[in-house]
Design a protein around this motif. Structure first.
Motif, short mmCIF file in Angstrom:
data_model
loop_
_atom_site.label_atom_id
_atom_site.label_comp_id
_atom_site.label_asym_id
_atom_site.label_seq_id
_atom_site.Cartn_x
_atom_site.Cartn_y
_atom_site.Cartn_z
N GLN A 154 -2.39 1.13 -15.75
CA GLN A 154 -0.93 1.12 -15.84
C GLN A 154 -0.27 1.32 -14.48
OE1 GLN A 154 0.91 0.44 -18.71
NE2 GLN A 154 2.51 0.29 -17.13
N THR A 155 -0.78 2.29 -13.72
CA THR A 155 -0.17 2.60 -12.43
C THR A 155 -0.40 1.47 -11.43
OG1 THR A 155 -0.60 4.94 -12.88
CG2 THR A 155 0.02 4.38 -10.63
N ALA A 156 -1.58 0.87 -11.46
CA ALA A 156 -1.86 -0.26 -10.56
C ALA A 156 -0.93 -1.42 -10.89
CB ALA A 156 -3.32 -0.68 -10.65
N ALA A 157 -0.70 -1.66 -12.19
CA ALA A 157 0.21 -2.75 -12.59
C ALA A 157 1.63 -2.45 -12.11
CB ALA A 157 0.17 -2.93 -14.11
N ASP A 158 2.10 -1.25 -12.33
CA ASP A 158 3.46 -0.89 -11.91
C ASP A 158 3.62 -1.01 -10.40
OD1 ASP A 158 4.11 -0.34 -14.53
OD2 ASP A 158 3.89 1.83 -14.35
N CYS A 159 2.67 -0.47 -9.68
CA CYS A 159 2.72 -0.50 -8.22
C CYS A 159 2.75 -1.95 -7.72
CB CYS A 159 1.50 0.24 -7.65
SG CYS A 159 1.44 0.29 -5.87
#
Ligand code: F2R
Ligand code: MG
Ligand code: MG
Ligand code: MG
Length: 346
Positions: A154-159
């Motif tokens: 999730q965080t990699a996608a958001d970033c």
């Protein structure tokens, strides 16, 4: 236990920096002479060799911003990260940024970030960027989220979506973050089983990528996916040869994430064993030297491969003489220490 993880964080961010600094002088060369590269690394390892430091590029500039933002907030914060990217770019615009991504920075500045997600969605006539600019900066996310795969994805996608919204731009960053995670979770002294390392990535990407074949054909008639690239990577690993031209033909060496992230992972995995044209016993050096030998997007492929090697082996495995030739290596190291602190003591 904690000391091992801290050493891995430091190896990862310093490894990413070294790949960037050492690979940058070769960026866009279609072919890098093997003897030239061997001599280049031999000199860098010589403690008496003096030369101006190699400068880092956009890869490290953006990685620093990602790390600083995670450290400051102890979580992903989209506006803060976007602000750091923008400030960094306008302070130091000549770091070799991608041609299109600077349009995002300008829109953020001109709109005062009214909608932080919108400029990226407008790139390439609404298609979004499929460049490797999201993957090249993702290692701090892989480190910060190494205990929780769902949070990591999730965080990699958001970033990524701050600048890159094309599925291949986003999924390339997720793949690189997953590979970083696997390296952190692997004992630094345990040798890597390259077959199960890559099989595990294929399995995890099957949960991320579209299932339907027509959804995989958005770049033309042929389906394109990281799972397919990783299958090619496995075939290449099965052949014992390590031939840069064959690797480029199979996996690519360009600024597109699909044609650089799997190549970087391959270099990391193949360089676990000796390579005939690279004369060294140092695995970290072998990884980045092999990555640069591919030519093309050398700073970025070497940076991503170096991040993986450093996250597996830890900082202890990196030759300090090589480190001294790279701009801001102390900053990368100190950010890694701060990032391990917020990660291990939330
Ligand atoms: N840009 C470079 N290197 C070449 C220029 C160096 C410069 N001349 C100098 O010496 O100063 N390196 C850096 O860029 C790569 C990361 O790029 P990023 O952040 O992904 O940028 P961008 O602009 O979004 O995408 C890069 C190119 O990819 C192609 N592209 C992306 N999406 C596309 C799409 N949907 N359709 C068609 N093409 C797409 C375009 O050509 C983009 O310009 C790293 O290598 C970093 O080191
Ligand atoms: Mg660069
Ligand atoms: Mg900054
Ligand atoms: Mg590059």
């Amino acid at each position: 236990e904690t000391a091992v993880v801290v050493n891995k964080f430091r190896g990862c961010l310093v490894g990413s920096l070294l790949g960037d600094c050492l690979g940058a002088p070769f960026e866009n060369e279609s072919k890098v002479a093997k003897v030239v590269l061997q001599r280049y690394f031999d000199k860098m390892e010589d403690p008496n060799f003096k030369s101006p430091q190699k400068q880092y590029t956009d890869d490290t500039a953006m990685t620093k911003s990602v790390a600083e933002s995670l450290i400051q907030h102890g979580a992903f914060n989209e506006k803060d990260m976007a602000r750091r990217f923008t400030t960094e770019y306008f302070q130091s615009p000549r770091r070799g940024y991608g041609q299109a991504v600077v349009g995002v920075f300008r829109k953020w500045r001109d709109t005062k970030m009214e909608d932080v997600w919108r400029p990226a969605r407008e790139q390439f006539d609404g298609e979004g960027s499929a460049g490797n600019g999201a993957a090249m900066r993702i290692s701090p996310v892989g480190l910060f989220c190494y205990k929780d795969r769902q949070l990591l994805v999730q965080t990699a996608a958001d970033c990524s979506k701050l600048t890159h919204t094309h599925r291949l731009g986003v999924h390339g960053a997720i793949l690189q973050a997953l590979a970083i995670q696997q390296c952190v979770l692997h004992g630094p002294k345990e040798s890597i089983d390259v077959k199960s390392f890559s099989a595990s990535l294929i399995e995890k990407m099957s949960e991320v990528e579209p299932q339907e074949e027509d959804e995989l054909c958005d770049m033309g008639d042929e389906p394109q996916s990281y799972q397919l690239q990783l299958n090619s990577l496995q075939k290449l690993l099965n052949k014992n040869e390590a031939n840069p031209e064959v690797v480029v033909e199979a996996l690519g060496n360009t600024v597109l994430a699909l044609y650089s992230v799997p190549a970087a992972i391959y270099c990391f995995l193949r360089a676990q064993r000796p390579i005939d044209f690279i004369k060294t016993d140092n695995v970290f050096r072998r990884v980045i030297q092999f990555a640069i030998s591919l030519g093309g997007d050398t700073d970025t492929i070497a940076s991503m491969a170096g991040a993986l090697a450093g996250a597996h082996l830890g900082l202890d495995a990196i030759n300090p003489s090589i480190m001294k030739h790279c701009e801001a290596h102390e900053i990368a190291d100190s950010l890694a220490c701060d990032l391990s602190d917020v990660t291990l003591n939330p």
